[in-house]
Design a protein around this motif. Sequence first.
Motif, PDB file in Angstrom:
ATOM      1  N   ASP A 226      -8.094  10.991  34.114  1.00 50.30           N
ATOM      2  CA  ASP A 226      -6.777  10.610  33.598  1.00 50.30           C
ATOM      3  C   ASP A 226      -6.560   9.122  33.878  1.00 50.30           C
ATOM      4  OD1 ASP A 226      -3.829  10.147  33.536  1.00 50.30           O
ATOM      5  OD2 ASP A 226      -3.784  12.294  33.101  1.00 50.30           O
ATOM      6  N   GLU A 227      -6.613   8.328  32.823  1.00 51.26           N
ATOM      7  CA  GLU A 227      -6.561   6.874  32.984  1.00 51.26           C
ATOM      8  C   GLU A 227      -5.245   6.407  33.591  1.00 51.26           C
ATOM      9  OE1 GLU A 227      -8.974   4.653  32.567  1.00 51.26           O
ATOM     10  OE2 GLU A 227     -10.347   6.306  32.121  1.00 51.26           O
ATOM     11  N   PHE A 228      -4.140   7.054  33.212  1.00 49.47           N
ATOM     12  CA  PHE A 228      -2.846   6.627  33.744  1.00 49.47           C
ATOM     13  C   PHE A 228      -2.798   6.840  35.255  1.00 49.47           C
ATOM     14  CE2 PHE A 228       1.578   6.203  34.605  1.00 49.47           C
ATOM     15  CZ  PHE A 228       2.110   5.447  33.576  1.00 49.47           C
ATOM     16  N   ILE A 229      -3.249   8.017  35.700  1.00 48.64           N
ATOM     17  CA  ILE A 229      -3.254   8.291  37.138  1.00 48.64           C
ATOM     18  C   ILE A 229      -4.173   7.307  37.861  1.00 48.64           C
ATOM     19  CG2 ILE A 229      -3.873   9.953  38.929  1.00 48.64           C
ATOM     20  CD1 ILE A 229      -3.085  12.192  37.027  1.00 48.64           C
ATOM     21  N   LYS A 230      -5.407   7.221  37.389  1.00 46.72           N
ATOM     22  CA  LYS A 230      -6.408   6.397  38.081  1.00 46.72           C
ATOM     23  C   LYS A 230      -5.998   4.928  38.149  1.00 46.72           C
ATOM     24  CE  LYS A 230     -10.488   5.818  36.187  1.00 46.72           C
ATOM     25  NZ  LYS A 230     -11.887   6.053  35.731  1.00 46.72           N
ATOM     26  N   ASN A 231      -5.381   4.442  37.066  1.00 50.03           N
ATOM     27  CA  ASN A 231      -5.044   3.024  36.995  1.00 50.03           C
ATOM     28  C   ASN A 231      -3.742   2.663  37.699  1.00 50.03           C
ATOM     29  OD1 ASN A 231      -7.343   2.545  35.489  1.00 50.03           O
ATOM     30  ND2 ASN A 231      -6.284   2.744  33.525  1.00 50.03           N
ATOM     31  N   ASN A 232      -2.998   3.674  38.160  1.00 53.81           N
ATOM     32  CA  ASN A 232      -1.723   3.387  38.814  1.00 53.81           C
ATOM     33  C   ASN A 232      -1.668   3.790  40.283  1.00 53.81           C
ATOM     34  OD1 ASN A 232       0.556   2.407  36.774  1.00 53.81           O
ATOM     35  ND2 ASN A 232      -0.790   3.804  35.667  1.00 53.81           N
ATOM     36  N   LEU A 233      -2.722   4.405  40.788  1.00 56.06           N
ATOM     37  CA  LEU A 233      -2.731   4.834  42.191  1.00 56.06           C
ATOM     38  C   LEU A 233      -2.608   3.663  43.156  1.00 56.06           C
ATOM     39  CD1 LEU A 233      -5.386   7.703  42.449  1.00 56.06           C
ATOM     40  CD2 LEU A 233      -2.904   7.892  42.291  1.00 56.06           C
ATOM     41  N   TYR A 234      -3.141   2.508  42.760  1.00 55.71           N
ATOM     42  CA  TYR A 234      -3.139   1.357  43.666  1.00 55.71           C
ATOM     43  C   TYR A 234      -1.727   0.902  44.039  1.00 55.71           C
ATOM     44  CZ  TYR A 234      -1.714  -1.861  39.962  1.00 55.71           C
ATOM     45  OH  TYR A 234      -0.999  -2.508  38.985  1.00 55.71           O
ATOM     46  N   LYS A 235      -0.738   1.306  43.247  1.00 53.71           N
ATOM     47  CA  LYS A 235       0.638   0.896  43.508  1.00 53.71           C
ATOM     48  C   LYS A 235       1.259   1.644  44.680  1.00 53.71           C
ATOM     49  CE  LYS A 235       1.454   0.043  38.558  1.00 53.71           C
ATOM     50  NZ  LYS A 235       2.256   0.465  37.370  1.00 53.71           N
ATOM     51  N   TYR A 236       0.597   2.695  45.130  1.00 52.45           N
ATOM     52  CA  TYR A 236       1.173   3.577  46.145  1.00 52.45           C
ATOM     53  C   TYR A 236       0.325   3.570  47.413  1.00 52.45           C
ATOM     54  CZ  TYR A 236       3.614   5.210  42.000  1.00 52.45           C
ATOM     55  OH  TYR A 236       4.361   5.249  40.859  1.00 52.45           O
ATOM     56  N   GLN A 237       1.008   3.655  48.544  1.00 51.33           N
ATOM     57  CA  GLN A 237       0.297   3.750  49.825  1.00 51.33           C
ATOM     58  C   GLN A 237      -0.058   5.219  50.055  1.00 51.33           C
ATOM     59  OE1 GLN A 237       2.528   2.810  53.400  1.00 51.33           O
ATOM     60  NE2 GLN A 237       0.695   2.017  54.403  1.00 51.33           N
ATOM     61  N   ILE A 238      -1.310   5.546  49.820  1.00 51.00           N
ATOM     62  CA  ILE A 238      -1.784   6.924  49.978  1.00 51.00           C
ATOM     63  C   ILE A 238      -2.576   7.008  51.280  1.00 51.00           C
ATOM     64  CG2 ILE A 238      -3.172   8.770  48.967  1.00 51.00           C
ATOM     65  CD1 ILE A 238      -2.660   7.466  46.222  1.00 51.00           C
ATOM     66  N   LEU A 239      -2.020   7.714  52.255  1.00 51.99           N
ATOM     67  CA  LEU A 239      -2.662   7.840  53.557  1.00 51.99           C
ATOM     68  C   LEU A 239      -3.573   9.063  53.641  1.00 51.99           C
ATOM     69  CD1 LEU A 239       0.332   6.881  55.891  1.00 51.99           C
ATOM     70  CD2 LEU A 239      -1.464   5.401  54.976  1.00 51.99           C
ATOM     71  N   ALA A 240      -3.354  10.025  52.741  1.00 54.99           N
ATOM     72  CA  ALA A 240      -4.154  11.253  52.758  1.00 54.99           C
ATOM     73  C   ALA A 240      -5.599  10.965  52.367  1.00 54.99           C
ATOM     74  CB  ALA A 240      -3.558  12.274  51.797  1.00 54.99           C
ATOM     75  N   MET A 241      -6.498  11.851  52.794  1.00 55.85           N
ATOM     76  CA  MET A 241      -7.870  11.801  52.289  1.00 55.85           C
ATOM     77  C   MET A 241      -7.829  12.068  50.782  1.00 55.85           C
ATOM     78  SD  MET A 241      -9.866  13.922  55.282  1.00 55.85           S
ATOM     79  CE  MET A 241      -8.665  15.268  55.288  1.00 55.85           C
TER      80      MET A 241
END
Length: 462
Positions: A226-241
């Motif tokens: 999913d390009e939208f998901i993959k390309n926008n994850l960097y905007k969020y601080q994801i601490l989970a594995m």
Amino acid sequence: MNLINEYSKYSYAILGAGRSGVGIAKFLHNRGIKVFLSESNSEEKIEKEFLELLRNKNIEFETGKHSDKIFDYDIIVKSPGIPMWNELILQLKNAGKKVIGELELSYLFCKCPVIAVTGTNGKTTTVNLIGEIFTNAGFDTKVCGNVGLAFSEILDDINENSIVILETSSYQLYDTELFKPKVSVFLNFTEDHLYWHKTMDNYFDAKMKITGNQDIKDLFIYNYDDEFIKNNLYKYQILAMKSAFTLSNGLDDESLLTGCYLNSGFICYFDNSKNENSKIIKKDQLQIKGHHNIANSMAAILTAKRFNIEDEIIKETLKNFKGVEHRIEFIREINGVKIYNDSKATNPDSTLVALKSFPGKIILIMGGMKMNVNFEIIKMEILDKVKKIIAIGESKQDIFNFFEHLVPVELAFDLNEAIYYSLNSCRSGDIILFSPSYKSFDMFKDFEHRGNEFKKLINAIN
């Protein structure tokens, strides 16, 4: 998160007498917590079983309005259908009231780990599949949320060793503050619910709250395709594995702990921490068809492997899982014509998934509550596979205006007439697909009611 003592000291006003509202009211009332339920609709529009429950439990409630009495309570629990920009919600927040949703409050009283699944499409199939895998592995499993029972309705039936498999909508996630699932799954993301969220960014922000409170001990699973998901994850601080799945033949991302991919017709799994790489099942062995269901199965595999469920249990469950009601559900065959119920398709992306599941020769019944719909999403698939469209509901003229020069379109007064026209338009080997692309509220209570009516009419044919 079990915060029973902390949140038992407050009083609660519940907005909405739907399943989740009545469920959380009952749960709180059973604990001696002061609760008041307020419903803007008249009693005639409330499910009888809910009214009877409120009266039998002596839960105080009002109908036909939201009175000022709700301001007398400490915490407001609103229906997920009420947007945060609603005038009453703004008044409550301006008055300093804490406003949350049933999902958030239920989580605060939950004693066991939660697996949460979100996405524009595929949630119901995936939570049910995960639920079957965990049940077959011997877990005390509860499937709930935006499917079947509300989260609050299962709280009395769980203990520390249970597992809650939770379907979560963007509306529910928007209202969360402390929600922290052990595993979160983000299946896909396409345009939907913009009348509620206003923008795609707001919609995506709501979805991403599923992982917002997770830490390094938790797992976040997402769709790598999913390009939208993959390309926008960097905007969020994801601490989970992180874990991901793809329909391609590999995942080249060192940040991923685990993943699923396709190789030579097999769904494969890897775990970088254990140097593990294994074939789980041939994709052709899945009973649920379509590329979307391969992706859903991968999400379920990754979730199950996080809890160390054996490959053989996962494989056998996948081989035997037949899918869920109202999602590309085979009903019956009449004179060589196979008929499918896809009433859960409330947007064009869902209908696109259904269309891609068949080779062609489709008579498509579509339509529902009038709203802005992007037909371009399904245009090419309809040109390629659909022989005729039967349009129903408030939106039927919009469907006719867009498609009349592309494929034959016939307008039907109701679902019964649409079925009649469909059967008269097909021959042996064709497929009748009821995949509305619209929400159901113009003619039905919900997509389940719509799908059940369709099945009843089909099964009544001699």
